[in-house]
Design an enzyme around this catalytic site. Sequence first.
Site, PDB file in Angstrom:
ATOM      1  N   THR A  28       0.673  -1.066   0.031  1.00 42.91           N
ATOM      2  CA  THR A  28      -0.042  -0.001  -0.365  1.00 42.91           C
ATOM      3  C   THR A  28       1.100   1.401   0.125  1.00 42.91           C
ATOM      4  O   THR A  28       2.118   0.803   0.291  1.00 42.91           O
ATOM      5  CB  THR A  28      -1.169  -0.206   1.165  1.00 42.91           C
ATOM      6  OG1 THR A  28      -1.892  -1.312   1.045  1.00 42.91           O
ATOM      7  CG2 THR A  28      -2.119   1.096   0.937  1.00 42.91           C
ATOM      8  N   THR A  48      -3.729   1.294  -2.875  1.00 42.63           N
ATOM      9  CA  THR A  48      -3.386  -0.063  -2.495  1.00 42.63           C
ATOM     10  C   THR A  48      -4.099  -0.630  -3.620  1.00 42.63           C
ATOM     11  O   THR A  48      -4.840  -0.751  -4.507  1.00 42.63           O
ATOM     12  CB  THR A  48      -3.618  -0.560  -1.316  1.00 42.63           C
ATOM     13  OG1 THR A  48      -3.083  -1.855  -0.920  1.00 42.63           O
ATOM     14  CG2 THR A  48      -5.304  -0.966  -1.339  1.00 42.63           C
ATOM     15  N   SER A  50      -7.797  -2.017   6.267  1.00 39.61           N
ATOM     16  CA  SER A  50      -6.905  -1.345   7.510  1.00 39.61           C
ATOM     17  C   SER A  50      -6.711   0.180   7.207  1.00 39.61           C
ATOM     18  O   SER A  50      -6.332   0.199   7.820  1.00 39.61           O
ATOM     19  CB  SER A  50      -5.889  -2.621   8.338  1.00 39.61           C
ATOM     20  OG  SER A  50      -6.443  -3.699   8.374  1.00 39.61           O
ATOM     21  N   GLY A  67       0.932  -0.543   5.142  1.00 39.50           N
ATOM     22  CA  GLY A  67       0.880  -1.789   5.754  1.00 39.50           C
ATOM     23  C   GLY A  67       0.583  -2.657   6.400  1.00 39.50           C
ATOM     24  O   GLY A  67       0.558  -3.439   7.770  1.00 39.50           O
ATOM     25  N   GLY A  68      -0.447  -3.199   5.225  1.00 45.00           N
ATOM     26  CA  GLY A  68      -1.609  -4.260   5.829  1.00 45.00           C
ATOM     27  C   GLY A  68      -2.237  -3.790   7.478  1.00 45.00           C
ATOM     28  O   GLY A  68      -2.503  -2.063   7.903  1.00 45.00           O
TER      29      GLY A  68
HETATM   30  N1  GLY Z   1      -5.029  -4.021   2.074  1.00 45.42           N
HETATM   31  C1  GLY Z   1      -4.855  -3.539   2.687  1.00 45.42           C
HETATM   32  C2  GLY Z   1      -6.147  -2.740   3.401  1.00 45.42           C
HETATM   33  O1  GLY Z   1      -6.870  -2.737   2.586  1.00 45.42           O
HETATM   34  O2  GLY Z   1      -5.905  -2.772   4.476  1.00 45.42           O
END
Ligand code: GLY
Length: 601
Positions: free
Chosen positions: A422, A440, A488, A508-509
Amino acid sequence: MTRTGWALALLLGSAAMAGAQQAADAVAPEGASGEAIATDVFGDLDAPARDALATKAEGRPVTAADWMVTAAHPLAVQAGARVLEQGGSAADAMVAVQAVLGLVEPQSSGLGGGAFLVWYHAETGEVTTLDGRETAPMAATPTLFQDEEGEPLAFMEAVIGGRSVGTPGTPRLMEVAHRNWGQANWSGLFDDAIALARDGFTVSPRLAALVAGEGDALSRYPATAAYFFPDSQPVAEGSLLTNPAYAETLRLLAREGADGFYTGPVAEQITAAVRGAEDNPGLLALADLSAYRVIERPAVCVDYRDHDVCGMGPPSSGGLTVGQILGMLGGYDLAEMGAESADAWRLIGDASRLAFADRGRFMADSDFVAMPTEGLIDPAYLEERGQLLQGDDSLPKVSAGSPGWSHARLWGQDSALELPSTSHISIVDAEGNALSMTTTIENGFGSRVMAAGFLLNNELTDFSFETHDDAGWPIANALAPGKRPRSSMAPTIVLQDGAPAMVIGSPGGSRIIGYVARAIVAHLDWGMDIQAAVAAPNLVNRFGPMDIEAGLPAALTEGLAAMGFELNETELTSGLQGIVVTPDGLEGGADPRREGIAIGG
Ligand code: GLY
């Protein structure tokens, strides 16, 4: 330890580690350590961008009177700065930044992905959000990520290929933001990106290291392999890379608007690539693309230290979970404890665990499932949850709470995995509008499937692979046709007396939530300027173990261990991009863990 000392310790720690991600971090032109940064690693930068790199290397914020833009790559920030300098709005600048990011940082975001945008409108004083999250294809079923026995697929088996690709949202979001708040001519906003794609851009250290570390995954599909492995070799740092297919897609977008992406030849190339992905084809259809829409949603705001912290609500868990963490901490004097105090980090860590327990049970796409959105950030509920933090030791066990519901439904505990990836863009324009956008393609290099010059997302793997938890309760974040996977991403605008005080966000996920919450605490509680706040050490607690960066003071780590935390030293490659509004003007900061900069004017 001083702030510079923290940053230096982080740098030394990262250089010692192995692996693709670590290699990327070790070679990235980190600032804050006092080391000179070689500006030529990014190719042809203008003077403001070169100055910005030098300021970052000194660990200082960039200052300016009227406008500021910060993002993950100097060429993208430079494109946004040109728009702002010519009187463009934050929405205009975002279009230029995103178009370049999709070229020079293709592993993180782009036209093939999705985004969330938080907008402060100077004229009205209102905050609103745009949801440009990917949707599941109408042909998808809740068991998309299960094998024939009903067992969940291995994560990367699900990620790589067409199966994980959701309907992209970013191109339509760019258009809607520009239509709502833009002032510049739409087509001109793509000029920098088109020129760079046509004439070539310099491959940055981070991109080169990440490609080299990818190995077989990135060479599985011919179009992707041909782009990232010309002459069968990974693209080299400092080499010039052209992307004529991306230039052509941008020309279509510039000429026809987002319809030029969602219908016609680009849409056909996307669906052909997804449905034709060998061994793991997907379900995305032309009808999914043409039906895609961006949704304007109310921001979710939480009071913290006399500020309103406003972020993205469902389908992101970002705004609610950051808001829950801060809301629970409101009754504790973190300023008095200080940034290196184990007590402060016990509180932050356990508040985060409590918030993640609620996130796992309750948060998903509220257009599809009943969700206690208001109950989760009700001040009375957060105060009650915050009381659980009284005591001296780490909480032995945490579980989801009982937020108020307008209508009842009990959900099971979700175990969806989100890996770090992201990108984030923060902008304030000369009229005082503020934009915070996290963008992302999910995993680094997304699904690894490429079409029309850009990578396609693997966002569908943000859904739970299972439909029910171990106790048999249905999972809120289970996949359904047309549904948006829980995110997130936590693009945030912090207001004081109704005006922006801080614009912040990070990749950062699921660690994004911890990075953003701690950057806000660093600035509001510990008084750090924005560059120090984004550079400060990361400690993140989602599910029990405390993830920490290398080089923390022994008193802090020993204190946390004595309180019962299991410490896990690891890479925590946040990419915080922040702006604060001070009485003297604007200050911009860019995370030293990545290649970004801030430019102001
Ligand atoms: N794929 C990362 C997020 O949407 O949090």
